[in-house]
Design a protein around this motif. Structure first.
Motif, PDB file in Angstrom:
ATOM      1  N   HIS A  76       0.858  -1.183   0.000  1.00  0.00           N
ATOM      2  CA  HIS A  76       0.000   0.000   0.000  1.00  0.00           C
ATOM      3  C   HIS A  76       0.897   1.238   0.000  1.00  0.00           C
ATOM      4  CE1 HIS A  76      -2.852   3.023   1.457  1.00  0.00           C
ATOM      5  NE2 HIS A  76      -3.809   2.200   1.061  1.00  0.00           N
ATOM      6  N   PRO A  77       0.558   2.276  -0.770  1.00  0.00           N
ATOM      7  CA  PRO A  77       1.423   3.449  -0.850  1.00  0.00           C
ATOM      8  C   PRO A  77       1.595   4.212   0.459  1.00  0.00           C
ATOM      9  CG  PRO A  77      -0.527   3.734  -2.244  1.00  0.00           C
ATOM     10  CD  PRO A  77      -0.579   2.367  -1.676  1.00  0.00           C
ATOM     11  N   ASN A  78       0.668   4.074   1.395  1.00  0.00           N
ATOM     12  CA  ASN A  78       0.780   4.794   2.660  1.00  0.00           C
ATOM     13  C   ASN A  78       1.307   3.930   3.796  1.00  0.00           C
ATOM     14  OD1 ASN A  78      -2.196   6.296   1.607  1.00  0.00           O
ATOM     15  ND2 ASN A  78      -0.289   7.429   1.804  1.00  0.00           N
ATOM     16  N   VAL A  79       1.843   2.764   3.454  1.00  0.00           N
ATOM     17  CA  VAL A  79       2.403   1.876   4.471  1.00  0.00           C
ATOM     18  C   VAL A  79       3.824   1.503   4.063  1.00  0.00           C
ATOM     19  CG1 VAL A  79       2.150  -0.305   5.722  1.00  0.00           C
ATOM     20  CG2 VAL A  79       0.109   0.954   4.997  1.00  0.00           C
ATOM     21  N   GLY A  80       4.769   1.747   4.964  1.00  0.00           N
ATOM     22  CA  GLY A  80       6.169   1.456   4.693  1.00  0.00           C
ATOM     23  C   GLY A  80       6.490  -0.014   4.832  1.00  0.00           C
ATOM     24  N   GLU A  81       7.705  -0.335   4.467  1.00  0.00           N
ATOM     25  CA  GLU A  81       8.186  -1.717   4.477  1.00  0.00           C
ATOM     26  C   GLU A  81       8.082  -2.373   5.855  1.00  0.00           C
ATOM     27  OE1 GLU A  81      12.424  -3.990   3.649  1.00  0.00           O
ATOM     28  OE2 GLU A  81      12.106  -1.987   2.831  1.00  0.00           O
ATOM     29  N   HIS A  82       8.228  -1.571   6.910  1.00  0.00           N
ATOM     30  CA  HIS A  82       8.189  -2.103   8.270  1.00  0.00           C
ATOM     31  C   HIS A  82       6.848  -1.850   8.965  1.00  0.00           C
ATOM     32  CE1 HIS A  82      12.385  -3.064   7.869  1.00  0.00           C
ATOM     33  NE2 HIS A  82      12.605  -1.827   7.454  1.00  0.00           N
ATOM     34  N   GLY A  83       5.813  -1.517   8.192  1.00  0.00           N
ATOM     35  CA  GLY A  83       4.474  -1.343   8.744  1.00  0.00           C
ATOM     36  C   GLY A  83       4.133   0.062   9.187  1.00  0.00           C
ATOM     37  N   ASN A  84       5.101   0.987   9.103  1.00  0.00           N
ATOM     38  CA  ASN A  84       4.810   2.364   9.498  1.00  0.00           C
ATOM     39  C   ASN A  84       3.794   2.981   8.534  1.00  0.00           C
ATOM     40  OD1 ASN A  84       7.151   1.862   7.909  1.00  0.00           O
ATOM     41  ND2 ASN A  84       7.726   3.997   8.020  1.00  0.00           N
ATOM     42  N   ILE A  85       2.902   3.787   9.074  1.00  0.00           N
ATOM     43  CA  ILE A  85       1.794   4.345   8.298  1.00  0.00           C
ATOM     44  C   ILE A  85       2.049   5.816   8.030  1.00  0.00           C
ATOM     45  CG2 ILE A  85      -0.703   4.775   8.267  1.00  0.00           C
ATOM     46  CD1 ILE A  85      -0.973   2.361  10.190  1.00  0.00           C
ATOM     47  N   PHE A  86       1.950   6.201   6.751  1.00  0.00           N
ATOM     48  CA  PHE A  86       2.176   7.585   6.334  1.00  0.00           C
ATOM     49  C   PHE A  86       0.834   8.253   6.054  1.00  0.00           C
ATOM     50  CE2 PHE A  86       5.586   5.070   4.034  1.00  0.00           C
ATOM     51  CZ  PHE A  86       6.515   5.159   5.038  1.00  0.00           C
ATOM     52  N   LEU A  87       0.159   8.695   7.070  1.00  0.00           N
ATOM     53  CA  LEU A  87      -1.107   9.401   6.900  1.00  0.00           C
ATOM     54  C   LEU A  87      -1.086  10.665   7.748  1.00  0.00           C
ATOM     55  CD1 LEU A  87      -3.696   6.480   7.038  1.00  0.00           C
ATOM     56  CD2 LEU A  87      -2.923   7.717   5.012  1.00  0.00           C
ATOM     57  N   LYS A  88      -1.604  11.744   7.187  1.00  0.00           N
ATOM     58  CA  LYS A  88      -1.609  13.028   7.893  1.00  0.00           C
ATOM     59  C   LYS A  88      -2.273  12.943   9.254  1.00  0.00           C
ATOM     60  CE  LYS A  88      -1.401  16.130   3.964  1.00  0.00           C
ATOM     61  NZ  LYS A  88      -2.120  17.127   3.179  1.00  0.00           N
ATOM     62  N   MET A  89      -3.404  12.255   9.320  1.00  0.00           N
ATOM     63  CA  MET A  89      -4.156  12.233  10.576  1.00  0.00           C
ATOM     64  C   MET A  89      -3.362  11.611  11.715  1.00  0.00           C
ATOM     65  SD  MET A  89      -6.983   9.272  10.313  1.00  0.00           S
ATOM     66  CE  MET A  89      -6.509   7.580  10.166  1.00  0.00           C
ATOM     67  N   ALA A 110     -10.866   3.006   5.456  1.00  0.00           N
ATOM     68  CA  ALA A 110     -11.208   3.711   4.213  1.00  0.00           C
ATOM     69  C   ALA A 110      -9.970   3.964   3.359  1.00  0.00           C
ATOM     70  CB  ALA A 110     -11.914   5.029   4.532  1.00  0.00           C
ATOM     71  N   LYS A 111      -8.827   4.239   3.994  1.00  0.00           N
ATOM     72  CA  LYS A 111      -7.599   4.531   3.251  1.00  0.00           C
ATOM     73  C   LYS A 111      -7.052   3.302   2.538  1.00  0.00           C
ATOM     74  CE  LYS A 111      -7.406   8.846   4.252  1.00  0.00           C
ATOM     75  NZ  LYS A 111      -7.901   9.778   3.267  1.00  0.00           N
ATOM     76  N   LEU A 112      -7.506   2.106   2.917  1.00  0.00           N
ATOM     77  CA  LEU A 112      -7.060   0.917   2.191  1.00  0.00           C
ATOM     78  C   LEU A 112      -7.424   1.009   0.710  1.00  0.00           C
ATOM     79  CD1 LEU A 112      -7.840  -2.007   4.670  1.00  0.00           C
ATOM     80  CD2 LEU A 112      -5.590  -1.103   4.021  1.00  0.00           C
ATOM     81  N   THR A 113      -8.578   1.589   0.412  1.00  0.00           N
ATOM     82  CA  THR A 113      -8.999   1.703  -0.985  1.00  0.00           C
ATOM     83  C   THR A 113      -8.937   3.128  -1.519  1.00  0.00           C
ATOM     84  OG1 THR A 113     -11.309   1.812  -0.276  1.00  0.00           O
ATOM     85  CG2 THR A 113     -10.472  -0.347  -0.951  1.00  0.00           C
ATOM     86  N   ALA A 114      -8.559   4.079  -0.680  1.00  0.00           N
ATOM     87  CA  ALA A 114      -8.429   5.479  -1.120  1.00  0.00           C
ATOM     88  C   ALA A 114      -7.161   6.069  -0.508  1.00  0.00           C
ATOM     89  CB  ALA A 114      -9.658   6.283  -0.700  1.00  0.00           C
ATOM     90  N   PRO A 115      -5.995   5.636  -0.981  1.00  0.00           N
ATOM     91  CA  PRO A 115      -4.740   6.113  -0.383  1.00  0.00           C
ATOM     92  C   PRO A 115      -4.523   7.604  -0.576  1.00  0.00           C
ATOM     93  CG  PRO A 115      -4.304   4.803  -2.355  1.00  0.00           C
ATOM     94  CD  PRO A 115      -5.777   4.731  -2.103  1.00  0.00           C
ATOM     95  N   GLU A 116      -3.736   8.187   0.329  1.00  0.00           N
ATOM     96  CA  GLU A 116      -3.344   9.596   0.216  1.00  0.00           C
ATOM     97  C   GLU A 116      -2.087   9.656  -0.643  1.00  0.00           C
ATOM     98  OE1 GLU A 116      -2.753  11.295   4.107  1.00  0.00           O
ATOM     99  OE2 GLU A 116      -4.874  11.191   4.592  1.00  0.00           O
ATOM    100  N   ILE A 117      -2.229  10.100  -1.898  1.00  0.00           N
ATOM    101  CA  ILE A 117      -1.069  10.189  -2.783  1.00  0.00           C
ATOM    102  C   ILE A 117      -1.058  11.522  -3.537  1.00  0.00           C
ATOM    103  CG2 ILE A 117      -0.578   7.732  -3.032  1.00  0.00           C
ATOM    104  CD1 ILE A 117      -2.215   7.683  -5.570  1.00  0.00           C
ATOM    105  N   GLY A 118      -1.445  12.578  -2.840  1.00  0.00           N
ATOM    106  CA  GLY A 118      -1.444  13.913  -3.427  1.00  0.00           C
ATOM    107  C   GLY A 118      -0.109  14.610  -3.251  1.00  0.00           C
TER     108      GLY A 118
END
Length: 156
Positions: A76-89, A110-118
């Motif tokens: 997933h684009p908002n989840v790093g290799e080690h499980g860290n989550i890249f979300l503003k909230m 919800a972000k699983l199907t609507a990633p933050e990639i702006g």
């Protein structure tokens, strides 16, 4: 209001809501350390997946964001290799007391199907690029010590 009172109120909210999107609760009665399970959204590449998360709630909660990470491997684009989550909230700069545990888990689902990639978002460019080009994504789940891959269309 103390952090513990806030967390206890949110435990009751989770029990009342009883979401079919996720489950969550304290680990061994420690209100500052939680495990959660997100259920993969239907009609998505994550369907039938179960994704385990860990939440560490700081003493300053709800005025500081909890540390939330995936224990389950996920592409997933908002989840790093080690499980860290890249979300503003989940960043202190953007975190607000309106993000209850219930709301955070609902938003993560919800972000699983609507990633933050702006333009202003933090994400894995390689993953976002592969999703953007092919409209396909693979999910790697570590299930009982073995890796399996699921595939499907990413819904926006």
């Amino acid at each position: 209001m103390s952090t513990l009172n806030t967390i206890m109120r949110q435990v009751k909210e989770l029990e009342r809501v009883n979401s079919d999107l996720f489950s969550a609760g304290p680990v061994d009665g420690d209100l500052y350390h939680w495990n959660a399970m997100l259920i993969g959204p239907k009609d998505s590449p994550y369907e039938n997946g179960v994704f385990e998360l860990t939440m560490h709630i700081p003493p300053e909660y709800p005025f500081r964001a909890p540390k939330v990470s995936f224990n389950t491997k996920i592409f997933h684009p908002n989840v790093g290799e080690h499980g860290n989550i890249f979300l503003k909230m989940l960043k202190n700069k953007y975190f607000s007391p309106i993000y209850t545990i219930n709301r955070m888990l609902t938003e993560l689902h919800a972000k699983l199907t609507a990633p933050e990639i702006g333009d202003d978002d933090h994400y894995d460019e390689t993953v976002a690029s592969s999703i953007g080009k092919t409209k396909q994504c693979s999910i790697r789940l570590l299930v009982h010590g073995r890796s399996s891959t699921l595939g499907g269309s990413l819904k926006k």
